[in-house]
Design an enzyme around this catalytic site. Structure first.
Site, PDB file in Angstrom:
ATOM      1  CG  ASP A 154      -2.039  -0.964   1.165  1.00  0.00           C
ATOM      2  OD1 ASP A 154      -2.163  -1.641   0.131  1.00  0.00           O
ATOM      3  OD2 ASP A 154      -2.758  -1.112   2.156  1.00  0.00           O
TER       4      ASP A 154
ATOM      5  CG  ASP B 280      -8.599  -7.808   6.050  1.00  0.00           C
ATOM      6  OD1 ASP B 280      -7.522  -8.309   5.701  1.00  0.00           O
ATOM      7  OD2 ASP B 280      -9.679  -8.026   5.471  1.00  0.00           O
TER       8      ASP B 280
END
Length: 654
Positions: free
Chosen positions: A167, A391
């Site tokens: 990311d 997550d």
């Protein structure tokens, strides 16, 4: 994982029993002469490491033994993980076990390198231990020890595949520098350069080890699939790959959809489809994205990366650990063509509220099992995110791991501009990121696609659906063409359906349906068959209208012009093209301005302007318009003085 933005605003006992490796099915039988010799695709002809810790967790779940032998990545998400956390296995422990599993054969060991300073600046659930200025610690306490272990000659025969810093670099494009979705944390990381220099340092140190293959995280199609995001992200990765002493040669490829949920393939619609003349790109789900699934995005990314200077043999990995979207809610065919939204929403297999949703998604399922060279342009399907590992926490949990509470993991959250203000779609009662989440694992098994038990062997996996169905018509026939489907046991032919009824079969990728009625609309789909008798899902449906008797061309259309915004020095306008009493296959709209209007950008058409004379022709995806149906294009322009509406002329061929 915070790969969540759109363009718009956008146990140990069981471990000892696991010694066998998983060998990925391959499309060729060329063994590597020596595992340490660098190869284009490290996965071909090689076994892949099964993490005993993850495998024990999976096997302890009801039904989990069905997937407990699948290879997953080892995650190094903090400095302590190098030596093992809370008595667990450290990097050297995993590598020693990999050597044991390899038993002297070509073998891949997969590891995620993930502890960049200021990590995940656009989210909270996966924030890390290092602050935005901790680049020296990142180098000396994290990357240097990892590199020293990987360079140990004891591991020289392993093919070590890394995923580098999830990311981080895409965040510098979509979440920093004045963008609508910018965060202060991402602005800081862009300003201080630590993301760029940290990634460059990691690539240089790890790339210097001859048996290490670096794959850089490349987000996913629902984050970076717009032109305004994709190329700038490649450019940013290129900047990082040449920072801190690194070179582009240290990048062996890219990985997409890491820890995310984007569908591998959307079998029932393509980005080129249209409904009553309206492109699917205009639907709320697609939101003008150029891609609707991860495979098409990955292949386009690779082509653009090579064109930008990366090595011509860079490979693409796709994380398929949680993008199966099977179960009872999986569509069985295309959506209704009552509207573009109904068509897309009714046929899409990705059932999230929005492609920006990324945390513990409800309804998700295990995707394709890890596999080498599964389709053209893809080096491997991999499970980067171990299924069953959370997550992020669905509520605030005190911890010493640097992980915060992100509302996108809260099932009651109604969203924010980054996901177009949709519900989060997250499962309840989730633990901290990376911790075992039994309810999620059970959800993934229930919704697996291919379903558990249906794809253990290479002779039971259905082919992919054919894509790119297109037609050329006469008054009495429709000539169809499509792009080939893929399957690991070989596609042998195709069945053509008209209105749901089988009308013919062919071994090739074209078929002509004859004896039809003039000026009539017919709906077609195509399915693929393989050597084992498996049948693919249907292709996206295509409606083709035969020509009027005698054929011919004519004006065939009308056009209307509407200014949607005018600020004195410029304006935006939309033009709607409407077919006449018969369907058209191409169109052209022309006009002359009475002033000095100059079009600066135009979408959904091909522009030609010379002085005051303007003409716009259709693109490949929006030239065919049904009788009485409409399509549209829009543009922005500059001007001074008057901005009178022009008179339009529309011509078309049918």
């Amino acid at each position: 994982m915070s790969a969540n933005l759109t363009r718009r605003l956008r146990t140990a006992a069981a471990a000892a029993a696991l010694g066998a490796a998983t060998v990925l099915p391959i499309a060729m039988s060329t063994p590597a002469a020596h595992a340490a010799a660098r190869v284009d695709n490290p996965f071909v002809g090689a076994g892949v490491y099964v993490n005993p810790e993850w495998s024990a967790n999976a096997a302890a779940e009801p039904g989990g033994s069905a997937v407990a032998n699948q290879p997953t990545f080892v995650w190094l998400d903090r400095i302590a993980a190098i030596n093992g956390v809370n008595g667990g296995m450290g990097l050297r422990d995993h590598l020693n076990k990999a050597v044991q599993q390899a038993a002297g054969k070509p073998f891949v060991f997969q590891v995620v390198v993930y502890d960049l300073p200021g990590r995940d600046c656009a989210a909270l659930a996966s924030n890390g231990e290092l602050g935005p200025t901790d680049l020296p610690r990142y180098k000396s306490e994290f990357i240097d020890p990892i590199a020293a272990i990987l360079a140990d000659p004891a591991y020289a025969n392993l093919r070590i595949v890394t995923t580098i810093e999830l990311d981080s670099l895409p965040n510098l494009v979509t979440n920093a520098g004045g963008t609508a979705t910018a965060t202060p944390a991402c602005d800081t990381m862009k300003a201080n350069g630590n993301y760029i220099n940290g990634v460059g340092y990691a690539l240089a140190k790890l790339g210097a080890i001859s048996n290490v293959y670096n794959y850089v995280d490349a987000g996913h199609h629902g984050w970076l699939g717009w032109d305004s995001n994709l190329q700038p992200t490649i450019d940013t990765i290129k900047q990082a790959a040449t920072a801190s002493g690194s070179t582009l040669g240290n990048v062996q490829g890219f990985v997409v959809n890491t820890a995310n949920y984007g569908a591998l393939h959307e079998p029932y619609f393509t980005v080129g489809d249209s409904v009553n003349g309206t492109t699917v790109r205009q639907s709320k789900w697609v939101d003008w994205n150029n891609y609707v699934d991860e495979a098409s995005f990955a292949k386009a990314w690779r082509a653009k990366a090579v064109a930008s200077g990366f090595n011509a043999n860079v490979g693409m990995l796709i994380d398929t650990s949680r993008n199966g979207w099977g179960g009872a809610n999986r569509p069985a065919g295309p959506g209704p063509k009552t509207s573009v939204d109904a068509y897309v929403d009714g046929g899409r297999i990705d059932r999230r509220f929005q492609t920006g949703n990324w945390c513990n998604q409800s309804g998700a399922g295990l995707g394709e099992r890890p596999k080498a060279a599964p389709e053209d342009g893809i080096a491997a399907y991999v499970w980067v995110k171990p299924p069953g590992e959370s997550d992020g926490a669905s509520s605030a949990i005190s911890n010493d791991e640097g992980k915060g509470f992100d509302r996108m993991c809260d099932p009651t959250y109604t969203g924010n501009p980054r996901n177009n203000n949709n519900m989060s779609g997250a499962l309840p009662n989730a633990p901290l990121a990376g911790h075992w989440f039994s309810a999620q694992f059970q959800e993934l098994m229930r919704n697996a696609y291919p379903a558990l038990g249906s794809s253990g062997g290479s002779d039971t996996t259905a082919p992919t659906a054919p894509t790119g169905l297109a037609a050329t018509t006469t008054a009495n026939s429709v000539a169809l063409t499509w792009s080939a489907a893929t399957d690991n046991v070989g596609v042998t032919g195709y069945d053509v359906y008209r209105g749901g009824a089988l009308v013919g079969s062919t071994a090739g990728t074209s078929y002509t349906d004859t004896g039809l009625t003039a000026s009539t609309a017919y709906s077609y789909t195509v399915k693929a068959r393989d050597a084992a008798g498996n049948v693919s899902p249907a292709s996206a449906a295509l409606v083709a209208t035969t020509q009027a008797s005698g054929g011919g061309t004519g004006s065939g259309c009308t056009a209307s012009y509407k200014v949607t915004n005018d600020w004195g020095a410029g304006f935006n306008a939309d033009v709607t093209v409407t077919a006449g009493s018969t369907a058209i296959t191409t169109w052209k709209v022309s006009w002359n301005y009475g002033g000095n209007q100059q079009i600066t950008n135009l979408w959904n058409g091909q522009l030609a302007q010379s002085g005051q004379a303007v003409s716009v022709t259709n693109l490949a995806y929006n030239g065919t318009v049904g009788a009485g149906a409409s399509t549209s294009f829009g543009f922005g322009a500059n001007y001074s003085g008057a901005n009178a509406l022009p008179t339009l002329t529309c011509t078309a061929t049918s």
